[in-house]
Write a protein that holds these residues in place. Structure first.
Motif: not given
Length: 448
Positions: A225-229, A368-378, A397-404
């Motif tokens: 997941n970290l590599l993908i992000a 977690e599997n569902i949430l990882l398929s949502a936009d902007n979720v790393n 607990r969510v880490s984002l690609a872009e601030p929100e």
């Protein structure tokens, strides 16, 4: 010692082959076996012999790897450590009864020290009658105090005697846990190449794969997941990788789908093992499936009340500081809840991680599997938090690609989940955190 000696003798027949890749340089088996022989002289000079409990603090390097084989040849008790557990080192040394310690620097030089007044552990003392080398590793302690695990190295090595393909293997899993130690042994037993890392950042891993032409990457879902992000894989040629193995935690199917995009030439294989039992043979149903068949020679499995139990020829000798969890017939309850379909099973999660919401079971990995398929979720880690009526509710607990905005994020993700899962599974609380707050130094999710 039959298996250990047989494997070391095989290593001596591959002298022109590449044994290690470290700091941009390849080392042959001829050079490596020369290091093993030199270490045997060093150990003799320090009176490290059969039964000596010898610790070493190291990352993977030519000298540290050679020390492993020299200690096994000498029938010592190996206790590997890494700098990641420096704050716990005094406690671990006391539990294991470590008598002496080698500390390795980043340049592969080392210093030696004696431990003051070591007290031999009773289990280690009784083990010495076997006249074989031992291995002590520690559990992570995520659900309590870390436990010291004593393994019989001859038992562990026995499964590597059969000839198999040698891989150029990235030594990603840490040396001081059983999965990493098992990877090290299998790499050399099959005449492969151990690819050492300067650190475990996505960029460093990608760079070393490209430099070395590594063919096997054993890793964790959290690291993937970290590599993908990070997207740093786009800057390197990773086409040499033929096989990616993952274990230690549940793999989200959303993550699995993305792996093939990064490593189009690689097969994807789920592995399964516990420090107490060894690493089982496994076969994934397909590259894009989290269903797996586990077992094989030396292992038996059975399901009791939807929980996996395993009996292994490579069972640990026991815990150094806790009661043995293996029953009189040799079975151990793994605590992993599974779903079964024919010969294959799908691991849902540990009983200790399950969230009880008003009497309903929620496995964090499913949410977690569902949430990882949502936009902007790393990255996301799901935990249970107390609730006065329901007992517990789900928090993400969510880490984002872009601030929100936190409130807009919570509303968006709540709606996203309501459309895809039962209401009791939907997180009612959301927290935005940095990615490094989601994982341990071993690249596993932290649910504490």
């Amino acid at each position: 010692m039959e298996s250990i000696n047989e494997i070391i003798n095989k290593m001596r027949t591959k002298l022109d082959s590449e044994a290690l890749f470290w700091n941009g340089r390849a080392y042959s088996y001829s050079e490596f076996m020369g290091m093993v022989d030199a270490w045997e002289e060093v150990l003799a000079s320090y009176q490290i012999r059969r039964g000596t409990v010898c610790g070493f603090v190291a990352e993977y390097s030519p000298q540290a790897c050679a020390l492993v084989f020299a200690l096994m040849r000498g029938k010592s008790i190996l206790v590997p450590f890494t700098s990641a557990i420096e704050h716990e080192l005094p406690e671990f040394i006391e539990i294991a009864g470590v008598e002496c310690l080698f500390r390795f620097g980043v340049d592969d030089t080392w210093v030696f020290e004696r431990c003051s007044n070591p007290v031999k552990n009773e289990l280690v003392e009784s083990f010495l009658d076997r006249d074989v080398p031992g291995l002590i590793v520690f559990t992570s302690g995520s659900t309590g105090k870390p436990k010291g695990i004593l393994q019989d190295c001859e038992r562990v090595m026995r499964k590597f005697v059969v000839e198999r393909k040698g891989w150029s293997t990235v030594l990603f899993l840490m040396l001081d846990h059983f999965g990493g130690f098992n990877t090290l042994l299998s790499t050399f037993a099959y005449g492969g190449t151990g690819v050492c890392l300067p650190d475990r950042s996505p960029e460093s891993v990608c760079r070393v794969i490209a430099q070395s032409g590594a063919t096997l990457l054993p890793t964790t879902p959290t690291f993937i997941n970290l590599l993908i992000a990070s997207r740093c894989y786009m800057n390197f040629d990773l086409s040499s990788v033929e096989l990616i193995t993952y274990g230690t935690e549940v793999m989200p199917t959303a993550t699995l789908a993305k792996v093939k995009e990064i490593f189009p030439n690689a097969r994807i294989k789920q592995t399964y093992g516990l420090s107490e039992l060894g690493v089982l043979r496994s076969k994934s149903e397909s590259d894009d499936s989290v269903w797996v068949k586990i077992g094989g020679d030396g292992f038996e499995t059975r399901i009791v009340d939807n929980v996996l139990r395993v009996r292994s020829e490579a069972n640990m000798v026991g815990y150094l500081n806790a009661p043995n969890p293996i029953d009189a017939e040799g079975w151990m309850c793994t605590g992993d809840h599974v779903e079964v379909r024919g010969e294959y099973m799908r691991i849902l999660g540990r009983k200790s991680e399950m969230i009880n919401v008003g009497g309903q079971k929620v496995f964090p990995a499913e949410v977690e599997n569902i949430l990882l398929s949502a936009d902007n979720v790393n990255e996301v880690t799901v935990v249970g938090v107390p609730h006065p009526v329901m007992g517990n509710v789900v928090k993400a607990r969510v880490s984002l690609a872009e601030p929100e905005d936190r409130f807009q994020l919570a509303e968006r993700l709540r709606k996203f989940c309501m459309e895809r899962m039962a209401k009791y599974k939907v997180p009612v609380k959301y927290e935005i955190v940095r990615e490094d707050e989601q994982r341990s130094l071993r690249f596993k999710k932290t649910r504490a």
